[in-house]
Design a protein around this motif. Structure first.
Motif: not given
Length: 737
Positions: A480-489, A491-496
């Motif tokens: 339901s909730r995770i920290e914003l920087d984890q979302h960004l990981f 999104e920004k990770s080339p692999l993920m």
């Protein structure tokens, strides 16, 4: 005999709700072990509740705190106090799952929620002095309310626990009537159970218990009685907080830094609010598109009876208390504001939204306490009139009419949206049987779907349900909730970004990051679900990358799932050897399941040409250099060393003869001129010293001298640039080797 008389009526009432639930939940009722709730606004939503059931039991059994986990949305650890964990179902799951299995247990809980809600609502209304027939209608109105049916259709095991409302109020009444500490302790335990179910349920109960407490204080005969009520209520709250501190979820909740969470926008709050007009002009049965939470309403019948009840005269003044008690949750359902003549006026929901750091985003979820209180108001308003109706047949006819009106208005007989549960795979069972003391690996699903209640990234987070089987850490899933920087990981990770489909392939960074995460997380297996990929082009691109990566090794195919193991896994990598169809003859049948682990870039999907399964080579989307059409196709094969091999292909060129240059591990072997139209066989030799030099790990390049499409030649609308179709490839140990 007396004991039977005492339990006969409750049993019959329970049976009524069991039967009504069976009808409402059909076809799920008759396929508990094969179907699951279908969808929520176009997406499956039951899977994370299934995982929750397993995780809480697994955590307790293994001595872990169930409110913290790194089992989902790897590689991070997550605080689950804001997640829909619903830990209260642990006893039910622990009792039933060993007997009837996981899926049946999860589905049975939906059934159990509806039955308990109806039966306990009847019990509460009876304690209010309501006649049994009217109490039964009240129980049906709550248990099969639009809210309940909607969330039951979505498999929301936390939000259909509306039965806690009558439980909390019955415990409260017992405490007030008896003035005994034992009931205060019972109320405290009950409130803790509500909290352990979901924080929202505590709000529901609070919205009804708070006015009940004020009423009790006002009606108390003297100061001493008021002090007793306050002390007993204090004992209940102390018990609640002590249990929540030592057994959860209070400590994890206080530990959660909500400033690191992304807040909901006002637009989102308004989207999930109930429109004011639905309180005045509700439509018959219009509220009940199951699985569409924003469309929930109170229903036409309840609204009409409530408005008409304002004009009905009875001696029961306490009914007004329940109407007043319904107003706070009802106002909360209207959301953060209302617009009147173009001007927005703020509403109290803003206070809750701000107090929780913007994490309360769904005002319409406050419908249950409003619905509960309005049902009590309606029951207390009309019950005296119903009792006076004579003859009895006329009374029965009226009650039957109300019952059928409820069925139509609430949509009780609408088809329950069920779908086939995720297919079972032996590969996940195999993972579940693997246990290593010093190797705790991650299962990486492709396509990946790291979802949260805030952001839907990628696709198919329902792979989370397979965690119940393999019991390993994974990336895909929903919290339901995770920290914003984890979302960004993610999104920004080339692999993920590539695995979720949010970013195009950038081969260099993807290959580099894949090797790193395999070692560091570590990743143990990668499962490619071909049926989940949006296009066949996407599948070929994925196979081209994975088959070329030294950290991954192809294991096999099970239906639509292609399994890779990693080099970091204790079992290591088996040789990528084509099936041995005859002694010392290894054949790769292109176009058939199982060829996925042997192809590199330059291939299209599996196809059938006149009954022959094959693959076209050409400028497929797996091309890593898109500047000019790719005419090279790669194949991988691991062969026993110690001899030369005869390489034979069965192939047919497209439209005109094509000269194909054959290279193995940068060594030119020769070339073929492949004729069009008919499949023919072409052969050449792979020297023994080359096989020995590369330890049998061959990379075969088939490069054609030209490329064209059917569209540019006017043959068809197929715009694919293709060279040669290949039926099969064989590697035969040379004679005398």
């Amino acid at each position: 005999m007396r004991s039977w008389q005492a339990i006969r009526r409750p049993l019959l009432i329970s049976l009524l709700f069991v039967l009504l639930s069976a009808i409402t939940l059909s076809p799920l009722s008759f396929h508990l072990g094969s179907l699951a709730p279908s969808e929520y606004e176009g997406e499956l939503d039951y899977y994370h509740f299934h995982w929750n059931l397993w995780w809480v039991r697994h955590a307790i059994q293994t001595g872990q705190n169930p409110f913290y986990t790194d089992m989902v949305l790897a590689p991070f650890e997550h605080n689950l106090s804001y997640h829909s964990l619903t830990a209260i179902w642990l006893p039910v799951y622990a009792a039933l799952e060993p007997l009837i299995g996981h899926l049946r247990t999860a589905n049975a809980i939906i059934w159990l929620c509806i039955v308990l809600t109806g039966v306990l609502m009847v019990a509460f209304l009876r304690r209010q002095g309501i006649s049994l027939p009217v109490a039964l209608l009240g129980g049906i109105a709550l248990a099969f309310s639009p809210y309940m049916l909607d969330h039951a259709a979505s498999g929301h095991l936390n939000l259909i626990t509306v039965f806690w409302l009558p439980v909390a109020l019955l415990l409260w009444e017992q405490m007030i009537n008896t003035r005994r500490v034992g009931w205060a302790i019972g109320l405290g335990i009950g409130l803790w159970a509500l909290w352990l179910t979901d924080t929202l349920i505590v709000f529901w109960a609070g919205l009804l218990l708070a006015p009940c407490a004020l009423l009790a204080l006002v009606q108390a005969p003297d100061r001493r009685a008021r002090i007793q009520i306050v002390l007993l209520g204090g004992i209940a709250l102390v018990i609640t907080f002590l249990l929540a501190w030592f057994l959860g979820p209070l400590k994890p909740t206080l530990d959660f830094d909500t400033s690191q969470l992304e807040p909901a926008r006002m637009l989102t709050l308004r989207h999930f609010s109930m429109p004011v007009r639905s309180l005045v002009l509700p439509g018959l049965g219009s509220a009940h598109q199951r699985g569409i939470e924003r469309d929930e309403r109170l229903g036409l019948l309840l609204i009409v009876l409530t408005w008409a009840g304002l004009l009905v005269r009875t001696k029961d003044r306490q009914r007004w208390f329940w109407l007043i008690a319904a107003l706070p949750p009802l106002i909360l359902t209207l959301g953060p504001d209302v617009e009147i003549f173009g001007t927005r006026f703020p509403l109290p929901f803003r206070l809750i939204h701000e107090a929780f750091g913007g994490q309360m985003r769904t005002p319409i979820r406050y419908l249950p306490p409003a619905t509960f209180a309005l049902i009590v108001f309606v029951a207390r308003t009309y019950d005296p009139w119903v009792r006076r109706i004579r003859p009895v047949m006329a009374r029965g006819a009226l009650l039957a009419a109300v019952f059928f009106a409820l069925i139509v208005d609430n949509g009780i007989l609408k088809p329950y949206p069920a779908t086939n549960a995720l297919p079972e795979y032996d590969l996940y069972t195999m993972m579940g049987e693997e246990h290593y003391d010093d190797y705790d690996y991650v299962v990486l699903e492709v396509p990946s779907g790291p979802y949260t209640g805030w952001r839907l990234l990628g696709s198919h987070p329902e792979a989370m349900a397979y965690g119940v089987v393999h019991e390993k850490r994974m990336v895909s899933g929903l919290l339901s909730r995770i920290e914003l920087d984890q979302h960004l990981f993610y999104e920004k990770s080339p692999l993920m970004g590539w695995l979720t489909g949010e970013r195009p392939l950038d081969a260099g960074p993807v290959m580099s990051e894949l090797g790193r995460v395999v070692d560091e997380w570590p990743v143990g297996y990668v499962v490619v679900h071909q049926d989940w990929l949006p296009t066949t082009d996407r599948a070929q691109e994925i196979f081209a990358v994975f088959n070329a990566h030294p950290s991954l090794c192809y294991i096999g195919v099970e239906r639509d799932a292609v399994l890779y193991r990693t080099s970091s896994h204790p079992k290591g990598c088996p040789p990528r050897t084509p099936p041995e169809v005859e002694p010392e003859v290894y054949r790769l049948d292109l176009g058939e399941p199982g060829d996925e682990g042997f192809i590199g870039h330059g291939w299209y999907w599996q196809e059938t040409f006149g009954g022959i399964s094959a693959r076209w080579a050409g400028d497929s989307p797996s091309t890593w250099s898109p500047d000019e059409p790719l005419r090279e196709a790669l194949l991988y094969a691991d062969l026993p060393t110690g001899s030369a091999y005869t390489l034979t292909v069965r192939a047919a060129a497209f439209a005109e003869p094509r000269t194909v240059k054959v290279v193995a591990n940068a060594v030119r072997l020769g070339e073929w001129t492949i004729a069009p139209d008919d499949f023919r066989e072409y052969s050449l030799t792979i020297p023994a010293d080359l096989v020995e030099q590369v330890s049998g790990k061959l990379i075969i390049s088939l490069s054609a001298d030209g490329i064209a499409s059917a569209a540019e030649l006017g043959i068809s609308a197929d715009a694919r640039l293709i060279t040669v179709a290949y039926d099969w490839v064989t590697f035969q140990r040379a004679d005398g080797s």
